[in-house]
Design a protein around this motif. Sequence first.
Motif, mmCIF file in Angstrom:
data_model
loop_
_atom_site.group_PDB
_atom_site.id
_atom_site.type_symbol
_atom_site.label_atom_id
_atom_site.label_comp_id
_atom_site.label_asym_id
_atom_site.label_seq_id
_atom_site.Cartn_x
_atom_site.Cartn_y
_atom_site.Cartn_z
ATOM 1 N N PRO A 55 -4.352 -35.416 -8.717
ATOM 2 C CA PRO A 55 -3.460 -35.717 -7.592
ATOM 3 C C PRO A 55 -4.208 -35.977 -6.293
ATOM 4 O O PRO A 55 -5.320 -35.505 -6.086
ATOM 5 C CB PRO A 55 -2.604 -34.449 -7.488
ATOM 6 N N TYR A 56 -3.558 -36.737 -5.432
ATOM 7 C CA TYR A 56 -4.134 -37.065 -4.129
ATOM 8 C C TYR A 56 -2.978 -37.440 -3.203
ATOM 9 O O TYR A 56 -1.816 -37.483 -3.620
ATOM 10 C CB TYR A 56 -5.121 -38.233 -4.252
ATOM 11 N N GLY A 57 -3.285 -37.698 -1.950
ATOM 12 C CA GLY A 57 -2.267 -38.149 -1.018
ATOM 13 C C GLY A 57 -1.661 -37.028 -0.192
ATOM 14 O O GLY A 57 -2.011 -35.854 -0.332
ATOM 15 N N LYS A 58 -0.721 -37.393 0.679
ATOM 16 C CA LYS A 58 -0.157 -36.460 1.650
ATOM 17 C C LYS A 58 0.582 -35.300 0.996
ATOM 18 O O LYS A 58 0.488 -34.156 1.451
ATOM 19 C CB LYS A 58 0.779 -37.207 2.610
ATOM 20 N N LYS A 59 1.333 -35.578 -0.053
ATOM 21 C CA LYS A 59 2.091 -34.506 -0.699
ATOM 22 C C LYS A 59 1.157 -33.472 -1.324
ATOM 23 O O LYS A 59 1.404 -32.269 -1.234
ATOM 24 C CB LYS A 59 3.045 -35.078 -1.747
ATOM 25 N N HIS A 60 0.087 -33.956 -1.931
ATOM 26 C CA HIS A 60 -0.884 -33.016 -2.500
ATOM 27 C C HIS A 60 -1.568 -32.215 -1.392
ATOM 28 O O HIS A 60 -1.841 -31.022 -1.556
ATOM 29 C CB HIS A 60 -1.924 -33.755 -3.335
ATOM 30 N N GLN A 61 -1.831 -32.851 -0.265
ATOM 31 C CA GLN A 61 -2.440 -32.147 0.865
ATOM 32 C C GLN A 61 -1.518 -31.048 1.392
ATOM 33 O O GLN A 61 -1.974 -29.958 1.728
ATOM 34 C CB GLN A 61 -2.768 -33.138 1.982
#
Length: 246
Positions: A55-61
């Motif tokens: 996973p990556y991206g804003k939601k994962h952050q």
Amino acid sequence: MCQKAVVGVVGVLLVVAGAAGAINAKGCTPLDAWTFDKIIPKFHAALVKFDVSYPYGKKHQEFTKLSAAGRGSPELLVAEVGVKDYGDMENMDLAERFGVKKEEFPKVMLFVDGRDKPIVFEGEFKNEELKKFIRKNSQVYIGLEGCLETFDRIVDKFMVSENQAEKKSLLRDAENAWDTLKSPSDRKIAETYVKVMRKVMEKGRKFVKQEKTRVEGLMTGKITEEKKEEMEGRLNILKSFIHEEL
């Protein structure tokens, strides 16, 4: 080894390292079909994110922030199920078991002791909304990143008390709790709580907001990442004293 081979190996290592870093966020436990039923029942509440394998991206952050904040909550497990829809179809069986489809990734569910079915998170995918979701559906404490439950609960009583003798007693409780900690990072956090409590005893409640303003001012200047992280931790502890963003 020829130069092309070296470049190729380095590239693969960087991809693997990046992928591992993506799923293994601090405080987040990777789960699979073999470990899921072994680990989940050991906690009063378990927040599980079903997502792609890397996973990556804003939601994962945002989920990573929540995971870090959950470090001080022994009754809470923050976990992740990485699902592959290709190759060995890793964890696809778990996704199907809970009715999670690929187009719904990332999907978060809260498993609470005593409930037959998990509760699905349907709010805005942000750290603070996830915290509210946990608090609303369980009795589990979760504070801001860098905060500790024992000290937050002492501070709750300390800040509402008007009795100086009681406040001194609560300060001693915090000092004693500090003495029992083994982790250097937790001891440093506890030290901040105690120092703020001592200042409140000396200068009154106004000290907390004054110190919060001072720290926020420092964070707008040119500081190292290490110092910024330290300041953010102090700011979160100060917020625990005035119950902001909790």
